[in-house]
Scaffold this active site. Structure first.
Site, PDB file in Angstrom:
ATOM      1  N   SER A 131       0.870  -1.176   0.000  1.00 21.64           N
ATOM      2  CA  SER A 131       0.000   0.000   0.000  1.00 21.64           C
ATOM      3  C   SER A 131       0.905   1.224   0.000  1.00 21.64           C
ATOM      4  CB  SER A 131      -0.833   0.007   1.293  1.00 21.64           C
ATOM      5  OG  SER A 131      -1.449   1.269   1.490  1.00 21.64           O
ATOM      6  N   TYR A 144      -1.431   0.482  10.900  1.00 18.44           N
ATOM      7  CA  TYR A 144      -1.478   0.070   9.486  1.00 18.44           C
ATOM      8  C   TYR A 144      -0.207   0.538   8.781  1.00 18.44           C
ATOM      9  CZ  TYR A 144      -3.351  -0.676   4.760  1.00 18.44           C
ATOM     10  OH  TYR A 144      -3.545  -1.095   3.464  1.00 18.44           O
TER      11      TYR A 144
END
Ligand code: 8X3
Length: 247
Positions: A131, A144
């Protein structure tokens, strides 16, 4: 000889779109995830897809996946996701642990189990779905960001360690992708908050856009390694620079 591609987290979103796309590219696709009924639906719809129940947090489940495979030419480590958007000051350690366990250790577990088969294929491709959260940090990114940075780092290390072996190590790092579950999971089922993430953004990426990029990466000639592909919608020039249209 038909090549086999394993896609984890294939029950929804980018994983599901990737399983579908790789099947249309001629791969035998092993669609792996926890939610078996969703995989069965996918397999009934798409010829060339075989469903396998998989929990990437379980050694036994991953060993079962490996034992069920005659070969593995492509592995897409896609399972993972985000939980919570709290600041570090109040983040929940259990959420952080869970994100590390799925995104990082889950990818590690599946990679370790399937690496011998990727090497044996003579032209293996190991693709990590990371990501942009693994490249830049942002407020609320907390656990995250930490997990995705770790996964990005693991990918770089693996590429160095496998140099000289017939396995390519590819990272695909998407920005804003509108899938049915990513933001919903992040906001623990709060559909209003999840929907606001994409509000006014003319065209966030779709799961199919990312699957298209993944398919391109894994179908390059054997000597071509796409180290990292960063893919964002045109409306997202950077993490904090998003074009929104007000109605
Ligand atoms: C998802 C992209 O920007 O929400 O991995 O972290 S972002």
């Amino acid at each position: 000889m038909t090549k086999t591609a394993v896609v984890t987290g294939a029950s929804s979103g980018i994983g599901r779109a990737t399983a579908r796309r790789l099947a249309s590219e001629g791969f035998d696709v092993v669609a792996a995830a926890r939610r078996r009924e969703r995989l069965d639906e996918l397999a009934a719809e798409v010829p060339g897809v075989r469903p396998v129940t998989l929990d990437v947090t379980s050694d036994a489940s991953v060993a079962e996946l490996a034992a069920s495979l005659d070969r593995c030419d492509v592995l897409v480590n896609n399972a993972g996701g985000a939980i919570g958007l709290e600041p570090v000051a109040t983040g929940d350690a259990a959420d952080w642990r869970r994100m590390y366990e799925t995104n990082v250790i889950g990818s590690l577990r599946v990679t370790q189990a399937l690496l011998p088969k990727l090497v044996a294929s003579g032209d293996g491709v190991l693709l990590m779905l990371t990501s942009v959260a693994g490249l830049v940090s942002y407020e609320g990114g907390g656990g995250y960001n930490a997990a995705k940075h770790a996964q990005t780092s693991m990918t770089e290390v693996l590429r160095l360690e496998l140099c000289g072996q017939p396995v390519r190590v590819v990272e695909v790092a998407p920005g804003m992708v509108h899938t049915e579950e990513f933001s919903l999971n992040r906001f623990r089922g709060d559909a209003d908050r999840a929907g606001k993430i994409y509000q006014g953004v003319p065209d966030p990426l779709s799961a199919d856009d990312v699957a298209d990029a993944i398919a391109w990466c894994v179908t390059r000639p054997a000597h071509v390694n796409i180290d990292r592909l960063v893919i964002r919608p045109r409306a997202q020039a950077a993490q904090h620079k998003i074009h929104r249209v007000t109605p």
